[in-house]
Write an enzyme that holds these catalytic residues in place. Structure first.
Site, PDB file in Angstrom:
ATOM      1  N   ARG A 191       0.813  -1.224   0.000  1.00 34.58           N
ATOM      2  CA  ARG A 191       0.000   0.000   0.000  1.00 34.58           C
ATOM      3  C   ARG A 191       0.848   1.277   0.000  1.00 34.58           C
ATOM      4  O   ARG A 191       0.500   2.281   0.626  1.00 34.58           O
ATOM      5  CB  ARG A 191      -0.961   0.015   1.215  1.00 34.58           C
ATOM      6  CG  ARG A 191      -1.965  -1.112   1.225  1.00 34.58           C
ATOM      7  CD  ARG A 191      -2.924  -1.055   0.044  1.00 34.58           C
ATOM      8  NE  ARG A 191      -3.951  -2.049   0.161  1.00 34.58           N
ATOM      9  CZ  ARG A 191      -3.867  -3.273  -0.385  1.00 34.58           C
ATOM     10  NH1 ARG A 191      -2.808  -3.638  -1.085  1.00 34.58           N
ATOM     11  NH2 ARG A 191      -4.858  -4.130  -0.240  1.00 34.58           N
ATOM     12  N   CYS A 229     -11.260  -0.939   2.483  1.00 35.45           N
ATOM     13  CA  CYS A 229     -10.664  -1.301   3.770  1.00 35.45           C
ATOM     14  C   CYS A 229     -10.178  -0.031   4.465  1.00 35.45           C
ATOM     15  O   CYS A 229      -9.502   0.796   3.867  1.00 35.45           O
ATOM     16  CB  CYS A 229      -9.501  -2.275   3.568  1.00 35.45           C
ATOM     17  SG  CYS A 229     -10.072  -3.957   3.306  1.00 35.45           S
ATOM     18  N   GLU A 266      -5.597   3.066   6.315  1.00 33.66           N
ATOM     19  CA  GLU A 266      -5.286   2.960   4.885  1.00 33.66           C
ATOM     20  C   GLU A 266      -5.978   4.113   4.140  1.00 33.66           C
ATOM     21  O   GLU A 266      -5.440   4.700   3.218  1.00 33.66           O
ATOM     22  CB  GLU A 266      -5.777   1.618   4.322  1.00 33.66           C
ATOM     23  CG  GLU A 266      -5.569   1.534   2.816  1.00 33.66           C
ATOM     24  CD  GLU A 266      -5.988   0.199   2.203  1.00 33.66           C
ATOM     25  OE1 GLU A 266      -5.739  -0.853   2.821  1.00 33.66           O
ATOM     26  OE2 GLU A 266      -6.563   0.223   1.106  1.00 33.66           O
TER      27      GLU A 266
HETATM   28  N1  EPU Z   1     -11.525 -12.218   8.637  1.00 36.20           N
HETATM   29  C1  EPU Z   1     -12.266 -12.398   9.772  1.00 36.20           C
HETATM   30  N2  EPU Z   1     -13.209 -11.464  10.092  1.00 36.20           N
HETATM   31  C2  EPU Z   1     -13.409 -10.349   9.322  1.00 36.20           C
HETATM   32  C3  EPU Z   1     -12.660 -10.188   8.157  1.00 36.20           C
HETATM   33  C4  EPU Z   1     -11.710 -11.133   7.827  1.00 36.20           C
HETATM   34  O1  EPU Z   1     -12.078 -13.365  10.501  1.00 36.20           O
HETATM   35  O2  EPU Z   1     -14.284  -9.539   9.681  1.00 36.20           O
HETATM   36  C5  EPU Z   1     -10.557 -13.264   8.268  1.00 36.20           C
HETATM   37  C6  EPU Z   1     -11.005 -14.009   7.003  1.00 36.20           C
HETATM   38  O3  EPU Z   1     -11.897 -15.030   7.319  1.00 36.20           O
HETATM   39  C7  EPU Z   1      -9.687 -14.492   6.434  1.00 36.20           C
HETATM   40  C8  EPU Z   1      -8.680 -13.402   6.866  1.00 36.20           C
HETATM   41  O4  EPU Z   1      -9.304 -12.672   7.921  1.00 36.20           O
HETATM   42  O5  EPU Z   1      -9.319 -15.701   7.051  1.00 36.20           O
HETATM   43  C9  EPU Z   1      -8.340 -12.470   5.706  1.00 36.20           C
HETATM   44  O6  EPU Z   1      -9.541 -11.864   5.229  1.00 36.20           O
HETATM   45  P1  EPU Z   1      -9.744 -11.418   3.710  1.00 36.20           P
HETATM   46  O7  EPU Z   1      -9.452 -12.550   2.792  1.00 36.20           O
HETATM   47  O8  EPU Z   1     -11.062 -10.728   3.622  1.00 36.20           O
HETATM   48  O9  EPU Z   1      -8.563 -10.399   3.457  1.00 36.20           O
HETATM   49  P2  EPU Z   1      -8.157  -9.101   4.228  1.00 36.20           P
HETATM   50  O10 EPU Z   1      -6.716  -9.269   4.637  1.00 36.20           O
HETATM   51  O11 EPU Z   1      -9.101  -8.712   5.286  1.00 36.20           O
HETATM   52  C10 EPU Z   1      -7.221  -7.958   2.068  1.00 36.20           C
HETATM   53  C11 EPU Z   1      -7.156  -6.535   1.551  1.00 36.20           C
HETATM   54  C12 EPU Z   1      -8.418  -6.225   0.749  1.00 36.20           C
HETATM   55  C13 EPU Z   1      -8.587  -7.228  -0.366  1.00 36.20           C
HETATM   56  C14 EPU Z   1      -8.687  -8.618   0.282  1.00 36.20           C
HETATM   57  C15 EPU Z   1      -8.867  -9.745  -0.742  1.00 36.20           C
HETATM   58  C16 EPU Z   1      -6.019  -4.960   3.039  1.00 36.20           C
HETATM   59  C17 EPU Z   1      -6.175  -3.986   4.147  1.00 36.20           C
HETATM   60  N3  EPU Z   1      -7.130  -5.586   2.670  1.00 36.20           N
HETATM   61  O12 EPU Z   1      -8.253  -7.999   3.051  1.00 36.20           O
HETATM   62  O13 EPU Z   1      -8.224  -4.938   0.171  1.00 36.20           O
HETATM   63  O14 EPU Z   1      -9.743  -6.960  -1.123  1.00 36.20           O
HETATM   64  O15 EPU Z   1      -7.455  -8.867   1.013  1.00 36.20           O
HETATM   65  O16 EPU Z   1      -7.680  -9.955  -1.431  1.00 36.20           O
HETATM   66  O17 EPU Z   1      -4.916  -5.168   2.535  1.00 36.20           O
HETATM   67  C18 EPU Z   1      -8.528  -2.562   0.433  1.00 36.20           C
HETATM   68  O18 EPU Z   1      -7.292  -2.457   0.423  1.00 36.20           O
HETATM   69  O19 EPU Z   1      -9.291  -1.556   0.456  1.00 36.20           O
HETATM   70  C19 EPU Z   1      -9.120  -3.899   0.442  1.00 36.20           C
HETATM   71  C20 EPU Z   1     -10.406  -4.075   0.652  1.00 36.20           C
END
Ligand code: EPU
Length: 322
Positions: free
Chosen positions: A196, A245, A315
């Site tokens: 990022r 996010c 972010e």
């Molecule tokens: N999880 C939870 N509870 C929640 C959300 C997530 O337990 O409320 C768990 C999920 O079950 C999973 C893990 O956390 O096991 C990761 O969750 P997810 O796959 O949704 O990915 P994330 O790390 O929360 C990142 C990026 C997103 C991107 C997704 C999908 C960041 C801050 N976020 O989210 O990007 O869409 O991966 O690749 O890097 C953004 O940057 O605006 C954004 C939305």
């Protein structure tokens, strides 16, 4: 009145109507608008009026705007699709330059073309459009961007990413405009992308990029796009008004998971609520203000700190007074 960083805001009008008229003569009256509600130009639908909103279509108009800004000496900010930003309810005292384009036109900030595996794209083109164009052209490397409501310029600036990919992975060259109005091309090896973060100087204005992709079967690319779309629909509040996010993921962790563990899902302040679907999204459930949102952000940070010891970093860019 104070900026979010604590410095004082000058509440005097920054640009008079006479000064703006000069710019209108150059780039056209419909491209320079007074008192534009930023809530209508952001995906979170929050934000008061900008003194002036400029809507350039071409790099040359962008250059004219910059040169005028240098002359009148007003604060300015560039907006893509307004998908990763929280503006104050008091708006923005200065000039907001919105580069998001609705229609593709050659030689503008909205161009999109390819030659072999190299894709040339203007900074104002939406990521979803780039992803579908590349799929049709049989080029893989942009499928991950399908559901991100941003534009290329913003995605490069913040090194947007999803599904294990980041914008920096596919950038070959960047076209930028310096604050002095010079057009420059930056080669990939002079850029330092990390999570990022693009490492680009804040006074450089991204006008376009060349992406280096790989050939693949269009039907396989389209299937990947469908899978990502499905995944996003099931795990993120894509249909709600949000700024994406809210916090960066701490190394090796998901901010959303930490917010979930801290019991914040569904917690609300006024119109701003932590999404019950994904903890890292604050959704506008109607009438959210920047004050509601900032207060919710503080409370999320506090709860996550207490529960997990982790200090969450924003972010989303917060702009304006508190
Ligand atoms: N999880 C939870 N509870 C929640 C959300 C997530 O337990 O409320 C768990 C999920 O079950 C999973 C893990 O956390 O096991 C990761 O969750 P997810 O796959 O949704 O990915 P994330 O790390 O929360 C990142 C990026 C997103 C991107 C997704 C999908 C960041 C801050 N976020 O989210 O990007 O869409 O991966 O690749 O890097 C953004 O940057 O605006 C954004 C939305």
């Amino acid at each position: 009145m104070k900026h979010v960083d604590g410095s004082m805001i000058d509440t005097n009008p920054t640009v008079s109507a006479e000064m703006a008229e000069e710019l209108r003569q150059v780039i056209g009256p419909r491209s320079v608008l007074p008192q534009a509600a930023l809530s209508t130009h952001t995906t979170f639908k929050v934000g008061g009026p900008a003194d002036w909103l400029c809507l350039p279509e071409t790099v040359s108009q962008l250059r004219d705007i910059l040169s005028w800004i240098n002359k009148v000496g007003t604060p300015w900010i560039v907006l893509g699709n307004g998908s990763n930003i929280l503006f104050s309810d008091d708006g923005f005292r200065g000039v907001v330059i919105k580069i998001r384009g609705a229609r593709p036109v050659d030689h503008t900030l909205w161009h999109l073309s390819h030659s072999g595996v190299q894709v040339r794209v203007g900074a104002g083109v939406g990521l979803a459009r780039v992803a579908s164009y590349c799929a049709e052209a049989g080029l893989t490397g942009m499928e991950w961007a399908t559901g991100i409501p941003g534009v290329v310029g913003g995605a490069v600036r913040g090194n947007a990413g999803a599904h294990g990919w980041e914008m920096g992975d596919v950038i070959n060259e960047l076209e930028v405009l310096t604050s002095a109005g010079m057009l420059e091309t930056l080669q990939r090896d002079s850029l330092s992308f990390r999570y990022r973060h693009s490492g680009l100087a804040s006074d450089l204005l991204i006008t376009g990029a060349t992406l280096s992709l790989t050939e693949d079967d269009p039907s396989i690319i389209r299937r990947r796009i469908q899978e990502y779309t499905e995944q996003r629909k099931n795990t993120q509040p894509s249909a709600d008004q949000s700024a994406g996010c809210m916090f960066k993921n701490p190394a090796g962790e998901s901010a959303g998971r930490l917010i979930d563990i801290a019991g914040c899902k569904g917690v609300a302040v006024g119109g701003a609520m932590v999404s019950p679907l994904h903890g890292n999204f604050i959704v506008n459930r109607g009438g959210a203000t920047s004050k509601d949102t900032l207060s919710l952000i503080d409370s999320i940070r506090e709860k996550v700190r207490m529960e997990t010891g982790v200090e969450l970093e924003l972010e989303v860019r917060v702009v304006g007074s508190i």
